[in-house]
Design a protein around this motif. Structure first.
Motif, PDB file in Angstrom:
ATOM      1  N   SER A 106      -6.212   3.588 -10.944  1.00 22.94           N
ATOM      2  CA  SER A 106      -6.425   4.507  -9.822  1.00 22.94           C
ATOM      3  C   SER A 106      -6.722   3.778  -8.514  1.00 22.94           C
ATOM      4  O   SER A 106      -6.635   4.372  -7.436  1.00 22.94           O
ATOM      5  CB  SER A 106      -7.570   5.476 -10.142  1.00 22.94           C
ATOM      6  N   SER A 107      -7.062   2.482  -8.574  1.00 23.77           N
ATOM      7  CA  SER A 107      -7.361   1.734  -7.346  1.00 23.77           C
ATOM      8  C   SER A 107      -6.111   1.164  -6.685  1.00 23.77           C
ATOM      9  O   SER A 107      -6.195   0.617  -5.594  1.00 23.77           O
ATOM     10  CB  SER A 107      -8.349   0.605  -7.650  1.00 23.77           C
ATOM     11  N   LEU A 108      -4.971   1.295  -7.338  1.00 21.48           N
ATOM     12  CA  LEU A 108      -3.724   0.812  -6.741  1.00 21.48           C
ATOM     13  C   LEU A 108      -3.112   1.905  -5.872  1.00 21.48           C
ATOM     14  O   LEU A 108      -2.932   3.043  -6.325  1.00 21.48           O
ATOM     15  CB  LEU A 108      -2.734   0.399  -7.829  1.00 21.48           C
ATOM     16  N   HIS A 109      -2.815   1.546  -4.639  1.00 20.39           N
ATOM     17  CA  HIS A 109      -2.242   2.497  -3.686  1.00 20.39           C
ATOM     18  C   HIS A 109      -0.776   2.138  -3.444  1.00 20.39           C
ATOM     19  O   HIS A 109      -0.464   1.030  -3.023  1.00 20.39           O
ATOM     20  CB  HIS A 109      -3.024   2.473  -2.369  1.00 20.39           C
ATOM     21  N   LEU A 110       0.097   3.096  -3.717  1.00 23.23           N
ATOM     22  CA  LEU A 110       1.536   2.880  -3.566  1.00 23.23           C
ATOM     23  C   LEU A 110       1.893   2.696  -2.096  1.00 23.23           C
ATOM     24  O   LEU A 110       1.526   3.517  -1.251  1.00 23.23           O
ATOM     25  CB  LEU A 110       2.308   4.062  -4.146  1.00 23.23           C
ATOM     26  N   ILE A 111       2.603   1.606  -1.805  1.00 27.01           N
ATOM     27  CA  ILE A 111       3.141   1.388  -0.459  1.00 27.01           C
ATOM     28  C   ILE A 111       4.552   1.942  -0.396  1.00 27.01           C
ATOM     29  O   ILE A 111       4.903   2.691   0.490  1.00 27.01           O
ATOM     30  CB  ILE A 111       3.128  -0.107  -0.088  1.00 27.01           C
ATOM     31  N   ILE A 124      15.142  -3.098  -7.660  1.00 27.57           N
ATOM     32  CA  ILE A 124      14.149  -2.362  -6.879  1.00 27.57           C
ATOM     33  C   ILE A 124      12.774  -2.963  -7.131  1.00 27.57           C
ATOM     34  O   ILE A 124      12.373  -3.167  -8.271  1.00 27.57           O
ATOM     35  CB  ILE A 124      14.150  -0.867  -7.237  1.00 27.57           C
ATOM     36  N   GLN A 125      12.062  -3.264  -6.040  1.00 32.76           N
ATOM     37  CA  GLN A 125      10.684  -3.726  -6.148  1.00 32.76           C
ATOM     38  C   GLN A 125       9.794  -2.645  -5.558  1.00 32.76           C
ATOM     39  O   GLN A 125      10.095  -2.084  -4.508  1.00 32.76           O
ATOM     40  CB  GLN A 125      10.478  -5.040  -5.402  1.00 32.76           C
ATOM     41  N   THR A 126       8.713  -2.357  -6.251  1.00 32.58           N
ATOM     42  CA  THR A 126       7.744  -1.361  -5.800  1.00 32.58           C
ATOM     43  C   THR A 126       6.458  -2.083  -5.432  1.00 32.58           C
ATOM     44  O   THR A 126       5.918  -2.845  -6.235  1.00 32.58           O
ATOM     45  CB  THR A 126       7.487  -0.307  -6.895  1.00 32.58           C
ATOM     46  N   ALA A 127       5.986  -1.860  -4.215  1.00 34.66           N
ATOM     47  CA  ALA A 127       4.811  -2.558  -3.702  1.00 34.66           C
ATOM     48  C   ALA A 127       3.572  -1.661  -3.754  1.00 34.66           C
ATOM     49  O   ALA A 127       3.651  -0.456  -3.505  1.00 34.66           O
ATOM     50  CB  ALA A 127       5.044  -3.018  -2.270  1.00 34.66           C
ATOM     51  N   TYR A 128       2.454  -2.309  -4.068  1.00 31.47           N
ATOM     52  CA  TYR A 128       1.150  -1.650  -4.120  1.00 31.47           C
ATOM     53  C   TYR A 128       0.148  -2.448  -3.303  1.00 31.47           C
ATOM     54  O   TYR A 128       0.326  -3.640  -3.066  1.00 31.47           O
ATOM     55  CB  TYR A 128       0.624  -1.577  -5.558  1.00 31.47           C
ATOM     56  N   TYR A 129      -0.942  -1.770  -2.923  1.00 33.31           N
ATOM     57  CA  TYR A 129      -2.075  -2.418  -2.295  1.00 33.31           C
ATOM     58  C   TYR A 129      -3.298  -2.145  -3.162  1.00 33.31           C
ATOM     59  O   TYR A 129      -3.480  -1.032  -3.666  1.00 33.31           O
ATOM     60  CB  TYR A 129      -2.313  -1.864  -0.883  1.00 33.31           C
ATOM     61  N   PHE A 182      -0.020  -5.348   5.312  1.00 34.51           N
ATOM     62  CA  PHE A 182      -1.474  -5.512   5.230  1.00 34.51           C
ATOM     63  C   PHE A 182      -2.075  -5.715   6.618  1.00 34.51           C
ATOM     64  O   PHE A 182      -3.066  -5.069   6.978  1.00 34.51           O
ATOM     65  CB  PHE A 182      -1.819  -6.701   4.320  1.00 34.51           C
ATOM     66  N   LEU A 183      -1.498  -6.617   7.407  1.00 37.05           N
ATOM     67  CA  LEU A 183      -2.039  -6.898   8.741  1.00 37.05           C
ATOM     68  C   LEU A 183      -2.003  -5.665   9.635  1.00 37.05           C
ATOM     69  O   LEU A 183      -2.929  -5.427  10.416  1.00 37.05           O
ATOM     70  CB  LEU A 183      -1.271  -8.057   9.390  1.00 37.05           C
ATOM     71  N   LEU A 184      -0.979  -4.868   9.492  1.00 32.76           N
ATOM     72  CA  LEU A 184      -0.842  -3.662  10.309  1.00 32.76           C
ATOM     73  C   LEU A 184      -1.756  -2.530   9.848  1.00 32.76           C
ATOM     74  O   LEU A 184      -2.312  -1.792  10.670  1.00 32.76           O
ATOM     75  CB  LEU A 184       0.619  -3.187  10.288  1.00 32.76           C
ATOM     76  N   ASN A 185      -1.949  -2.403   8.530  1.00 34.47           N
ATOM     77  CA  ASN A 185      -2.624  -1.232   7.990  1.00 34.47           C
ATOM     78  C   ASN A 185      -4.022  -1.444   7.410  1.00 34.47           C
ATOM     79  O   ASN A 185      -4.812  -0.500   7.371  1.00 34.47           O
ATOM     80  CB  ASN A 185      -1.758  -0.603   6.887  1.00 34.47           C
ATOM     81  N   LYS A 186      -4.332  -2.643   6.937  1.00 30.82           N
ATOM     82  CA  LYS A 186      -5.577  -2.817   6.191  1.00 30.82           C
ATOM     83  C   LYS A 186      -6.460  -3.980   6.628  1.00 30.82           C
ATOM     84  O   LYS A 186      -7.629  -4.023   6.251  1.00 30.82           O
ATOM     85  CB  LYS A 186      -5.262  -2.995   4.688  1.00 30.82           C
TER      86      LYS A 186
END
Length: 192
Positions: A106-111, A124-129, A182-186
């Motif tokens: 639940s701590s993984l946030h879909l980008i 296809i690559q799926t990115a998470y934060y 990451f730099l833009l959003n977090k």
């Protein structure tokens, strides 16, 4: 990790991860061919340790990169989709295996998802934060027995310097995408 010896190059014999093809097609009346690979899709995770404000990255040997330089890359935590699990569960397992942090799914946030290697594979690559703390660290990470992965930590200032070099050949485009996201959003805002 970087002591590579006895390198031998030969045609692909058998692989469980990739299948080579040659596509023959006609485009605007011209006959063409293109060599391509069928490969597994993958996940990539931007892991940020909020206890110490460092990005958790991985360094590893990549044989394909070895053709052009020493073969050691700096990447996001990542892995192929080769299990009958959700993408989030695979990403969670990769964080534990490669970086040593035990995080709830639940701590993984879909980008989002995007194409990777469009010239050869178009998987296809799926990115998470994911944010982690020192308390979530349960092992040194390092991957499985057949992988040699070194965990690398970079501060936000270090990562900014790294990605703004004129030549970032140690890292793939998906790494750059993830870091700029990451730099833009977090990234923690300093002096603003």
């Amino acid at each position: 990790m970087d002591k590579i010896t006895d390198v031998v190059m030969k045609p692909l014999e058998k692989s469980i991860y990739l299948k080579p093809y040659t596509m023959h097609f006609t485009q605007n009346g011209a006959k063409k061919t293109w060599d391509l690979l069928s490969v597994h899709d993958s996940v990539a995770i931007i892991v940020f340790n909020v206890t110490r404000n460092v990005l958790i990255l991985v360094k590893q040997f990549r044989p394909a990169v070895y053709l052009g330089k020493n073969g050691i890359t700096i990447e996001l935590c990542a892995g192929i989709v080769d299990k009958n699990l959700s993408l989030t569960e695979i990403a969670r397992e990769e964080i534990l295996e490669e970086c040593g942090y035990d995080v709830p799914a639940s701590s993984l946030h879909l980008i989002g998802s995007y194409r990777s290697g469009v010239g050869t594979s178009a998987s296809i690559q799926t990115a998470y934060y994911c944010e982690v703390t020192d308390d979530m660290k349960v092992s040194d990470g390092g991957g499985t027995d057949d992988e040699l992965i070194e965990v690398v930590e970079m501060t936000v200032d270090d990562i900014k310097k790294y990605v703004t070099q004129s030549c970032v050949v140690k890292s793939p485009p998906s790494f750059l995408f993830g870091i700029y996201w990451f730099l833009l959003n977090k990234a923690p805002k300093v002096n603003q």
